[in-house]
Motif scaffolding. Sequence first.
Motif, PDB file in Angstrom:
ATOM      1  N   ASN A 212     -50.498  22.140   8.241  1.00 41.40           N
ATOM      2  CA  ASN A 212     -50.304  22.103   9.685  1.00 41.40           C
ATOM      3  C   ASN A 212     -50.555  23.476  10.310  1.00 41.40           C
ATOM      4  O   ASN A 212     -51.520  24.135   9.974  1.00 41.40           O
ATOM      5  CB  ASN A 212     -48.911  21.575  10.004  1.00 41.40           C
ATOM      6  CG  ASN A 212     -48.767  20.111   9.622  1.00 41.40           C
ATOM      7  OD1 ASN A 212     -49.746  19.421   9.364  1.00 41.40           O
ATOM      8  ND2 ASN A 212     -47.546  19.635   9.585  1.00 41.40           N
ATOM      9  N   SER A 219     -48.199  18.224   5.299  1.00 38.03           N
ATOM     10  CA  SER A 219     -47.934  16.797   5.413  1.00 38.03           C
ATOM     11  C   SER A 219     -48.623  16.107   4.246  1.00 38.03           C
ATOM     12  O   SER A 219     -49.836  16.242   4.057  1.00 38.03           O
ATOM     13  CB  SER A 219     -48.486  16.267   6.741  1.00 38.03           C
ATOM     14  OG  SER A 219     -48.451  14.860   6.764  1.00 38.03           O
ATOM     15  N   ASN A 244     -43.107  14.973   5.442  1.00 35.40           N
ATOM     16  CA  ASN A 244     -43.468  15.706   6.655  1.00 35.40           C
ATOM     17  C   ASN A 244     -44.681  15.098   7.340  1.00 35.40           C
ATOM     18  O   ASN A 244     -45.713  15.744   7.529  1.00 35.40           O
ATOM     19  CB  ASN A 244     -43.745  17.179   6.333  1.00 35.40           C
ATOM     20  CG  ASN A 244     -42.554  17.854   5.703  1.00 35.40           C
ATOM     21  OD1 ASN A 244     -41.428  17.685   6.154  1.00 35.40           O
ATOM     22  ND2 ASN A 244     -42.796  18.600   4.634  1.00 35.40           N
TER      23      ASN A 244
END
Length: 349
Positions: A212, A219, A244
């Motif tokens: 990210n 993620s 996530n």
Amino acid sequence: MKKLPLAFAMLAAFAGSAAAQSNVTIYGLIDGGVEHQSGGAAGSVTKVTSGVQNASRIGFKGTEDLGGGLSALFTLENGFALDTGAALQGGALFGRQAFVGLKGGFGTVTLGRQYTPIFTSLCGVIDPFACGLAGNAANLMSQGGTAATGGGPRTNNAIKYAAPVISGVLAEVTYGLGETAGDTSALRTLGGQVGYAAGPLVVRLAHNNVNNATATARSRVTTLGAKYDFGMAAVHFAYAVNKNAVAGNTNVAQADTRDVMLGVSAPVGNGTVLASYIRKSDQTAVGNDANQFALGYTYALSKRTNLYTSFARIDNTVANNAVGFYTAGNATDAGSGDRSFNVGVRHTF
């Protein structure tokens, strides 16, 4: 927006002139329906909508034989809303797919905006609703995607390698460059899948990892799925682990969840009955669990045209106590409430 018709006209002209040198195809899908969504905080809504079963699109694809077993290929695909005529995917001209590559005995290498391995696995093979209609598995399950594009089924700036299929075994890997100045790890995407298909059995294992804003915020989604066709009916199964989740992968990004899907598809006359159950289990202390029940039916009027209808209900847990926490959508609409019913028609060309 006035530039879009001109761009399509130029591509159509190119397709006609290039036919002598290569194989170029213009194709598309038009899907329109009426949908009723209820259970949302703002109340119920009934609307004419586009892309319920599959998103409406027009595309151009082609190949050129380069000799020696080597060929070039490309795909350019635009997504649009039938009900308003507006371009989808943020207004991008070819927001659905845009890539070029080479194919040979070594496999296939492509560059551009492409589907994630999880999308082609879950939505292309495993989900009985094919991530469309009200029973869309993506209402609760992630399709992968990148933070740069808000999650979802596609990866920008992607390099994809697909190995030749040998004895029913397939493998592919996708690497998406984050293209962030000063930090080559930020927004970088790595995904892949392996699969096996033989007779009535199909098995897929897919993974997607997105960095990210920084390299430490990742993620990760891993999905194992299978489909077995008994002839009179096919059974579908998927299990996913999410860490996530990128916002946009599911209705609400959760820190740690487990998803299970059980489904069935059965031919009935000229149509197919579809049904599925999905359980989303929040592994954190918050406990935002959800269950989705879905039923649908598609009826073939011809090889290219079919009617459809479907219904889905999502039961959100008392723990989150929020109306519309997870919502029942379709192939293009995330939905506004926990229940959705639709009817419509789809035509391909």
